[in-house]
Design an enzyme around this catalytic site. Structure first.
Site, PDB file in Angstrom:
ATOM      1  N   GLU A   1      21.977 -49.202 -18.454  1.00  0.00           N
ATOM      2  CA  GLU A   1      22.471 -49.800 -19.217  1.00  0.00           C
ATOM      3  C   GLU A   1      23.179 -51.081 -18.856  1.00  0.00           C
ATOM      4  O   GLU A   1      23.628 -51.118 -17.485  1.00  0.00           O
ATOM      5  CB  GLU A   1      23.569 -48.780 -19.888  1.00  0.00           C
ATOM      6  CG  GLU A   1      22.946 -47.805 -20.589  1.00  0.00           C
ATOM      7  CD  GLU A   1      23.543 -46.987 -21.401  1.00  0.00           C
ATOM      8  OE1 GLU A   1      23.387 -46.311 -22.624  1.00  0.00           O
ATOM      9  OE2 GLU A   1      24.670 -46.345 -20.973  1.00  0.00           O
TER      10      GLU A   1
ATOM     11  N   CYS B   1      28.602 -56.629 -17.006  1.00  0.00           N
ATOM     12  CA  CYS B   1      28.487 -55.430 -16.308  1.00  0.00           C
ATOM     13  C   CYS B   1      27.184 -54.887 -16.004  1.00  0.00           C
ATOM     14  O   CYS B   1      26.356 -54.394 -16.971  1.00  0.00           O
ATOM     15  CB  CYS B   1      29.298 -54.352 -17.073  1.00  0.00           C
ATOM     16  SG  CYS B   1      29.528 -52.860 -15.810  1.00  0.00           S
TER      17      CYS B   1
ATOM     18  N   CYS C   1      23.186 -42.119 -10.152  1.00  0.00           N
ATOM     19  CA  CYS C   1      24.171 -42.203  -9.171  1.00  0.00           C
ATOM     20  C   CYS C   1      23.876 -41.027  -8.124  1.00  0.00           C
ATOM     21  O   CYS C   1      23.984 -39.857  -8.707  1.00  0.00           O
ATOM     22  CB  CYS C   1      25.404 -42.466  -9.367  1.00  0.00           C
ATOM     23  SG  CYS C   1      26.394 -43.002  -8.198  1.00  0.00           S
TER      24      CYS C   1
ATOM     25  N   CYS D   1      31.314 -38.445  -8.973  1.00  0.00           N
ATOM     26  CA  CYS D   1      32.565 -38.595  -9.561  1.00  0.00           C
ATOM     27  C   CYS D   1      32.745 -37.548 -10.791  1.00  0.00           C
ATOM     28  O   CYS D   1      32.214 -37.701 -11.700  1.00  0.00           O
ATOM     29  CB  CYS D   1      33.153 -40.115  -9.604  1.00  0.00           C
ATOM     30  SG  CYS D   1      32.775 -40.907  -7.994  1.00  0.00           S
TER      31      CYS D   1
ATOM     32  N   CYS E   1      33.188 -39.117 -14.308  1.00  0.00           N
ATOM     33  CA  CYS E   1      32.330 -40.549 -14.689  1.00  0.00           C
ATOM     34  C   CYS E   1      30.976 -39.549 -14.975  1.00  0.00           C
ATOM     35  O   CYS E   1      30.615 -38.803 -14.607  1.00  0.00           O
ATOM     36  CB  CYS E   1      31.905 -41.283 -13.323  1.00  0.00           C
ATOM     37  SG  CYS E   1      30.637 -42.499 -13.403  1.00  0.00           S
TER      38      CYS E   1
ATOM     39  N   GLY F   1      25.603 -46.581 -11.134  1.00  0.00           N
ATOM     40  CA  GLY F   1      25.033 -46.609  -9.701  1.00  0.00           C
ATOM     41  C   GLY F   1      26.230 -47.024  -8.822  1.00  0.00           C
ATOM     42  O   GLY F   1      27.214 -47.744  -8.897  1.00  0.00           O
ATOM     43  N   GLU F   2      25.991 -46.640  -7.351  1.00  0.00           N
ATOM     44  CA  GLU F   2      26.763 -47.474  -6.299  1.00  0.00           C
ATOM     45  C   GLU F   2      26.250 -48.173  -5.591  1.00  0.00           C
ATOM     46  O   GLU F   2      25.243 -48.319  -4.987  1.00  0.00           O
ATOM     47  CB  GLU F   2      27.377 -45.856  -5.269  1.00  0.00           C
ATOM     48  CG  GLU F   2      27.716 -46.220  -3.932  1.00  0.00           C
ATOM     49  CD  GLU F   2      29.222 -47.179  -4.083  1.00  0.00           C
ATOM     50  OE1 GLU F   2      30.120 -46.844  -4.678  1.00  0.00           O
ATOM     51  OE2 GLU F   2      29.078 -48.060  -3.518  1.00  0.00           O
TER      52      GLU F   2
ATOM     53  N   SER G   1      37.155 -48.223  -6.239  1.00  0.00           N
ATOM     54  CA  SER G   1      37.448 -47.021  -7.172  1.00  0.00           C
ATOM     55  C   SER G   1      38.641 -46.084  -6.455  1.00  0.00           C
ATOM     56  O   SER G   1      37.988 -45.181  -5.826  1.00  0.00           O
ATOM     57  CB  SER G   1      36.417 -46.090  -7.516  1.00  0.00           C
ATOM     58  OG  SER G   1      35.438 -47.010  -8.318  1.00  0.00           O
TER      59      SER G   1
ATOM     60  N   HIS H   1      41.613 -44.244  -7.394  1.00  0.00           N
ATOM     61  CA  HIS H   1      41.917 -43.048  -8.389  1.00  0.00           C
ATOM     62  C   HIS H   1      42.665 -42.083  -7.842  1.00  0.00           C
ATOM     63  O   HIS H   1      42.975 -41.016  -8.772  1.00  0.00           O
ATOM     64  CB  HIS H   1      40.575 -42.460  -8.782  1.00  0.00           C
ATOM     65  CG  HIS H   1      39.697 -43.376  -9.391  1.00  0.00           C
ATOM     66  ND1 HIS H   1      40.016 -44.464 -10.292  1.00  0.00           N
ATOM     67  CD2 HIS H   1      38.051 -43.799  -9.205  1.00  0.00           C
ATOM     68  CE1 HIS H   1      38.798 -45.311 -10.684  1.00  0.00           C
ATOM     69  NE2 HIS H   1      37.733 -44.879 -10.058  1.00  0.00           N
TER      70      HIS H   1
ATOM     71  N   CYS I   1      33.784 -48.302 -19.516  1.00  0.00           N
ATOM     72  CA  CYS I   1      33.917 -47.817 -17.968  1.00  0.00           C
ATOM     73  C   CYS I   1      33.451 -46.363 -17.998  1.00  0.00           C
ATOM     74  O   CYS I   1      34.096 -45.718 -18.449  1.00  0.00           O
ATOM     75  CB  CYS I   1      35.054 -48.179 -17.243  1.00  0.00           C
ATOM     76  SG  CYS I   1      35.535 -49.554 -17.066  1.00  0.00           S
TER      77      CYS I   1
HETATM   78  N1  SAH Z   1      29.833 -46.641  -8.421  1.00  0.00           N
HETATM   79  C1  SAH Z   1      30.671 -47.847  -8.528  1.00  0.00           C
HETATM   80  C2  SAH Z   1      30.847 -48.666  -9.617  1.00  0.00           C
HETATM   81  C3  SAH Z   1      30.672 -48.386 -11.120  1.00  0.00           C
HETATM   82  S1  SAH Z   1      32.064 -47.370 -11.756  1.00  0.00           S
HETATM   83  C4  SAH Z   1      32.233 -47.233  -8.241  1.00  0.00           C
HETATM   84  O1  SAH Z   1      32.374 -45.975  -8.481  1.00  0.00           O
HETATM   85  O2  SAH Z   1      33.084 -47.962  -8.103  1.00  0.00           O
HETATM   86  C5  SAH Z   1      32.963 -48.488 -12.446  1.00  0.00           C
HETATM   87  C6  SAH Z   1      34.438 -48.303 -12.568  1.00  0.00           C
HETATM   88  O3  SAH Z   1      34.558 -47.503 -13.576  1.00  0.00           O
HETATM   89  C7  SAH Z   1      34.839 -47.290 -11.328  1.00  0.00           C
HETATM   90  O4  SAH Z   1      36.055 -47.626 -10.590  1.00  0.00           O
HETATM   91  C8  SAH Z   1      34.784 -45.856 -11.922  1.00  0.00           C
HETATM   92  O5  SAH Z   1      35.400 -45.167 -11.048  1.00  0.00           O
HETATM   93  C9  SAH Z   1      35.272 -46.168 -13.216  1.00  0.00           C
HETATM   94  N2  SAH Z   1      34.995 -45.080 -14.271  1.00  0.00           N
HETATM   95  C10 SAH Z   1      34.031 -44.162 -14.052  1.00  0.00           C
HETATM   96  N3  SAH Z   1      34.044 -43.361 -15.176  1.00  0.00           N
HETATM   97  C11 SAH Z   1      34.991 -43.548 -15.952  1.00  0.00           C
HETATM   98  C12 SAH Z   1      35.654 -42.997 -17.077  1.00  0.00           C
HETATM   99  N4  SAH Z   1      35.015 -42.094 -17.477  1.00  0.00           N
HETATM  100  N5  SAH Z   1      36.646 -43.494 -17.619  1.00  0.00           N
HETATM  101  C13 SAH Z   1      37.476 -44.801 -17.184  1.00  0.00           C
HETATM  102  N6  SAH Z   1      36.894 -45.271 -15.892  1.00  0.00           N
HETATM  103  C14 SAH Z   1      35.753 -44.488 -15.357  1.00  0.00           C
HETATM  104 FE1  SF4 Z   2      28.784 -43.223  -9.146  1.00  0.00          FE
HETATM  105 FE2  SF4 Z   2      30.720 -44.898  -9.543  1.00  0.00          FE
HETATM  106 FE3  SF4 Z   2      30.270 -42.948 -11.197  1.00  0.00          FE
HETATM  107 FE4  SF4 Z   2      31.301 -42.121  -9.056  1.00  0.00          FE
HETATM  108  S1  SF4 Z   2      32.278 -43.589 -10.443  1.00  0.00           S
HETATM  109  S2  SF4 Z   2      29.602 -41.214  -9.950  1.00  0.00           S
HETATM  110  S3  SF4 Z   2      30.184 -43.832  -7.504  1.00  0.00           S
HETATM  111  S4  SF4 Z   2      28.687 -44.726 -10.653  1.00  0.00           S
END
Ligand code: SAH
Ligand code: SF4
Length: 392
Positions: free
Chosen positions: A115, A128, A135, A139, A142, A195-196, A249, A251, A369
């Site tokens: 996506e 984005c 991934c 997390c 996510c 993805g990372e 990230s 958190h 996000c």
């Molecule tokens: N994998 C990378 C980039 C993708 S995520 C990373 O983890 O940084 C982009 C951002 O959205 C990250 O900060 C992630 O932690 C946050 N994110 C993931 N799931 C989310 C959710 N359900 N609500 C709000 N932010 C979220």
């Molecule tokens: Fe992967 Fe980023 Fe989601 Fe963590 S927040 S599972 S690193 S996409």
């Protein structure tokens, strides 16, 4: 409790397209493009010039048909068409949110899907993009983390997302006209999709080099932000080899909480991550590191957390981006209340840091996000497994 997989999968990159057997030029670096032209029979003496011409047609003008490359001799155009293709991933569906956000479901080689989200704002338009299908990390808040990694995207598939968004936005210059740089619809890229990115370093780097090339898409490195969950060994390389802005990230403000939210913390904990960020080579006040902080009710949103956060990041030029948690089906968390988020932001702001609260965009189309998840890999972790990983 399931151990989160935190190793990098080494995956093969399809170079030749299975359909035609021809090499796709999209995603080759300049050197790669030159080598491909020579290998197919372009005389070495001409190769540099031809590379520059083909490059401009593809990335500056958005041309997909060799026949349109009118400053090349007709027989050279035919030669290119016999050996190469210019192919992008395919847009399967496009959804447009009430707020103008666009979400594209994109199909890549092998039938996998990722996506891509376009977010229009007053002074910029941000795309984005995704770096992997799924991934490897898990997390717990996510949605992408519930999808197993299927594979890394190739450089062509990564830059291809930018190109197909430009197609959709109608943002290639008209033939014969100079490209317009001001008021671009697609002015910024964030690697914050699926993805990372730092577990697909080389491909992300090559794609971003293409995005920054002044004779092509020509985005400034300061308009590209790479978000990582904290792959410490690759952080310095990001500054050196890509030079874009960095978001992390973060958190959580204690290791036990971060271990459950961002399991890569078990490998590189908060102190190790902060050390790497302190020495991020290009950090200055004008190029601050963005700390992303998802606001989860009663998990990481107390006043104490805000104060600890300030202590932890002392000395790092930083901005703290507070992200109200975006829900997805089966998510084991709730969003903090608006009052709580504002109180948290206030503490950080008073300590001298910008603390914008990210406005959720495209929620009605699940484009916000952390809501991205394609149907490519339908094997879902069970809700129980997700909760176990979250330590609930
Ligand atoms: N994998 C990378 C980039 C993708 S995520 C990373 O983890 O940084 C982009 C951002 O959205 C990250 O900060 C992630 O932690 C946050 N994110 C993931 N799931 C989310 C959710 N359900 N609500 C709000 N932010 C979220
Ligand atoms: Fe992967 Fe980023 Fe989601 Fe963590 S927040 S599972 S690193 S996409």
């Amino acid at each position: 409790m399931t151990q989160a997989p935190i190793t990098q999968d080494v995956l093969t990159i399809p170079r030749k397209l299975p359909e035609s057997g021809l090499t796709n030029l999209v995603g080759l670096t300049r050197e790669g493009l030159k080598a491909a032209l020579i290998e197919a029979g372009t005389p070495e003496k001409q190769a540099k010039m031809r590379t520059g011409q083909v490059w401009q047609w593809i990335y500056q003008k958005g041309v997909r048909d060799f026949a349109e490359m009118t400053n090349l001799a007709k027989d050279y155009r035919a030669f290119l068409a016999e050996n190469f293709v210019i192919e992008l991933p395919e847009i399967v569906t496009k959804q447009v949110s009430d707020d103008g956000t666009r979400k594209y479901l994109v199909r890549i080689a092998g039938g996998h899907e990722v996506e891509v989200v376009y977010i229009p704002e007053d002074s910029r338009g941000t795309l984005c993009i995704s770096s992997q299908v799924g991934c490897t990390l898990t997390c717990s808040f996510c949605h992408t983390g519930t999808q197993k990694l299927v594979r890394n995207l190739t450089p062509g598939e990564i830059i291809g997302q930018v190109m197909l968004a430009r197609d959709d936005l109608g943002e290639w210059p008209e033939p014969g006209r100079a490209p317009k740089d001001e008021a671009r619809l697609l002015s910024n890229i964030v690697l914050m999709g699926m993805g990372e990115p730092l577990y697909n370093f080389e491909n992300v780097r090559d794609a971003m080099k293409i995005a920054m090339d002044p004779e092509g898409i020509s985005l400034s490195r300061r308009r590209i932000t790479l978000s990582t969950s904290g792959v410490v060994p690759e952080i310095a390389r990001t500054a050196e080899e890509i030079g874009c802005l960095l978001a992390v990230s973060f958190h959580a403000t204690t290791d036990p909480v971060r271990d459950t939210l961002v399991p890569i913390n078990k490998k590189w904990n908060i102190a190790t991550l902060l050390d790497a960020l302190r020495s991020y080579p290009k950090v200055s006040n004008s190029e601050r590191i963005t700390f992303e902080y998802v606001m989860l009710k009663d998990v990481n949103d107390s006043d104490e957390d805000a104060h600890r956060l300030i202590e932890l990041i002392k000395g790092i030029p930083a901005k703290i981006n507070l992200i109200p948690f975006n829900e997805w089906p089966g998510a084991p968390y709730q969003r903090s209340s608006n009052n709580r988020i504002r109180a948290f932001a206030d503490i950080i702001y008073k300590a001298g840091y910008a603390s914008p609260i990210r406005k959720p965009r495209g929620e009605d189309i699940m484009a916000a996000c952390g809501q991205l998840k394609s149907a490519t890999e339908r094997v879902r972790k069970s809700r129980k497994a997700i909760e176990a990983e979250a330590g609930l």
